[in-house]
Design an enzyme around this catalytic site. Structure first.
Site: not given
Ligand code: TPP
Ligand code: MG
Lengths: 278, 315
Positions: B15, B63, B88
């Site tokens: 990556r 996505e 994803f």
């Molecule tokens: C479909 C998908 N896209 C991306 C991710 C990667 N991901 C994990 S946590 C996150 C951010 C989540 O933010 P939020 O919903 O505000 O959660 P919090 O701030 O409560 O941790 C992402 C993008 C994922 N788990 N699932």
């Protein structure tokens, strides 16, 4: 556990925070920020509100819990351990081979997990399905779901919202952890959500915005919605602070998915032992 | 014959190669864009964002929208790279990519970190074991995984240079840098790492380094091994595989479900073209789970030892 006092619940929320942080520290991996912001309402649900039985986790009439933002598994795992769904030692095994505490909730491996999650945006649909099944089977159980503010950017959240309204799922109660941060930065900058409470209201939900760290407000709101059979799903939008309870994690994007080192861990545990600053 | 680096190898996640190369490409060509979905830090696009901020968009955790938006961008000559995790970037947006990228044959690239078992302790929900297979079945798509940092940089650049949909997959974890930085790669053309005539090993991505070690062990036992790095599984290098059918014994190795990945792609050609035995090493059609990456490889038999034994079993 309806006879537990507010003070006891506050103390319990601190313990869950400590356990969640301990898990992430042991694993040297996991998501502390969003676990800490969700700690207070998760505590209220597991230690007062939900009708669940650790002896019989698959009891057909239990209330359901769906952690749609599955990355904050440590806070749910802490609740499951403290409620006796799994032995307390399990907290030392987060993210390890063969552990019930997988990186993201896995209903095949851990008692008390009603459905596997981890890919954001999908859990609310599953919760709506469970609530619909409850209606069809004329059962009294309720379904609680937790979603993130970043997660609410997924289109499927709104598809789920539509169905919940169409099928009059007043047995579905959603907690939205509106902590203002996601992974790449503040939600306002990455993809502005505007007012999530108004959005859900426009979709047909009964909504309320509360301080997600006030145990009093959480309990009051849960009492208010408890016996309301108005044919509308409910959402409680919680103003929260990501990392709440550990000063150096609070409102810091970088603590989304990072483990504390030894020094940070000691400091976190010490701060948490002193309780939440109001 | 190519010259490989010598052990002990430098270790780098692929990556990182994407992050470094896409930032270069962005500087050279203002049409190159990155479409992030809230995991830019982890997918290594931060450098691109800081270098050419106007060519960067972040759609948040959405996505499917990223795929459609990239398709729209590409219609005016822009070259968008959608960047997210493999699970994803393949499954969540698969239909959008099929309908709006592959069907109209648009110039969109999907560049995904966290391929295969590499998001190890995140658990089965995050381990992409089906992604290359999903995209292999969609017309117009190309499917690529470089073996190391240097290979991946070259392949990312080529993906930008050719027209049409490309799926690129990277490792979250570090893998040995086996290729010299001047080594050239061509999409759709296998890289031959060893010439031999007793048995063939065909590997791709993070398993090439394991195959290389296994080949050396086999050689030390007097077995002559032909080793191919099949970085592109679609379009698959038919000629190279047909050449292998002359030896008649092939072991494939991949960090992907054995269904519809490299092993299947090789078997498709072999079934049509030759009388050859194929043994597929890879994820055994089972979901992953939380564990160290090496443990997950071991559970699935993606190990040097198993490659050696499987190859010997064919002799
Ligand atoms: C479909 C998908 N896209 C991306 C991710 C990667 N991901 C994990 S946590 C996150 C951010 C989540 O933010 P939020 O919903 O505000 O959660 P919090 O701030 O409560 O941790 C992402 C993008 C994922 N788990 N699932
Ligand atoms: Mg958030």
């Amino acid at each position: 556990m309806s006879n537990i006092t507010v003070e006891e619940l506050k103390e319990q929320a601190i313990q869950l925070r400590q356990t969640a942080v301990t898990m992430v520290y042991h694993a040297q991996s996991g998501h502390p920020g969003g676990s800490l912001s969700a700690a207070d309402f998760v505590t209220a649900l597991y230690f007062r509100e939900m009708n669940v039985n650790p002896e019989d986790p698959e009891w057909a009439d239990r209330d359901r819990f769906v952690l749609s933002k599955g990355h904050v598994a440590p806070i749910q795992y802490a609740a499951l351990a403290h409620r006796g769904f799994v032995p307390m030692e399990t907290v030392k095994t987060l993210r390890e081979y063969k552990s019930p505490f997988q990186g993201h909730p896995d209903s095949k491996k851990c008692p008390g997990i009603d459905i596997s999650t981890g890919s954001l945006g999908q859990g609310l649909s599953c919760a709506a399905g469970m609530a619909l099944a409850g209606k069809l089977d004329e059962k009294d159980y309720r379904v609680f779901a937790v979603i993130g503010d970043g997660e609410a950017q997924e289109g499927q959240i709104w598809e789920a919202a539509q169905s919940a309204v169409k099928y009059k799922l007043d047995n579905l109660i959603v907690f939205l952890d509106d902590n203002g941060l996601q992974i790449d930065g503040p939600t306002n900058e990455i993809m502005p959500n505007l007012d999530l409470e108004k959005k859900f209201e426009a979709f047909g939900f009964t909504t309320k915005r509360i301080d997600g760290h006030s145990m009093e407000e959480i309990l009051e709101t849960l009492d208010e919605v408890k016996n309301v059979k108005d044919g509308k799903p409910k959402i409680i939008v919680c103003n929260t602070i990501k990392g709440k309870g550990v000063s150096f994690m609070e409102n810091v994007v970088g603590w989304h998915g990072k483990a504390p080192n030894e020094e940070e861990y000691d400091k976190a545990m010490e701060e948490l032992a002193r309780g939440l600053n109001a | 014959m190519i010259v490989l680096n010598k052990a002990p190898y430098e270790q780098k996640a692929t990556r990182e190669a994407f992050g470094d190369e896409i930032a270069e490409l962005g500087k050279e060509n203002k049409d190159i864009m990155v479409v992030d979905a809230d995991i830019g830090g982890s997918c290594k696009t931060t450098k691109f964002m800081n270098t050419v901020p106007k060519q960067h968009v972040n759609v948040g955790i959405a996505e499917q929208n990223a795929a459609g938006l990239a398709a729209g961008l590409s219609t005016t000559g822009k070259i968008p790279f959608i960047s997210t995790y493999a699970v994803f970037g393949s499954l969540r947006m698969a239909e959008q990519v099929r309908q709006e990228v592959c069907y109209p044959n648009l110039n969109v690239k999907i560049a995904c970190s966290h391929g295969g078992l590499t998001p190890a302790n995140d658990g089965g929900s995050h381990q992409a074991i089906e992604d290359m297979g999903v995209y292999r079945t969609i017309p117009n798509m190309r499917v690529i995984m470089g073996a190391d940092y240097n290979a991946t940089r070259k392949l990312v650049r080529q993906a930008a240079e050719i027209y049409g949909p490309v799926y690129l997959r990277f490792t979250r974890d570090k893998v040995p840098v086996i290729y010299d930085e001047n080594e050239e790669f061509e999409i759709g053309k296998a890289k031959q790492l060893k010439e031999g005539n007793d048995v063939v090993i065909i590997a791709n991505g993070d398993t090439v380094c394991l195959a290389l070690e296994a080949a050396e062990i086999l050689q030390s036992k007097g077995i002559s091994v032909k080793l191919l790095d099949m970085h592109t599984i679609k379009p698959i290098d038919r000629e190279a595989i047909i050449e292998c059918t002359k030896i008649g014994k092939i072991v494939t190795v991949e960090d992907h479900n054995i269904l519809n990945g490299l092993g299947s792609a090789v078997s498709d050609v072999v079934a049509e073209e030759g009388n050859t035995k194929v043994r597929r090493i890879g994820v055994q059609d089972r979901f992953g789970e939380s564990a160290p990456y090496e443990k997950l490889l071991e559970i699935n038999g993606i190990t040097v030892e198993n490659i050696v034994n499987t190859a010997e079993g064919l002799l």
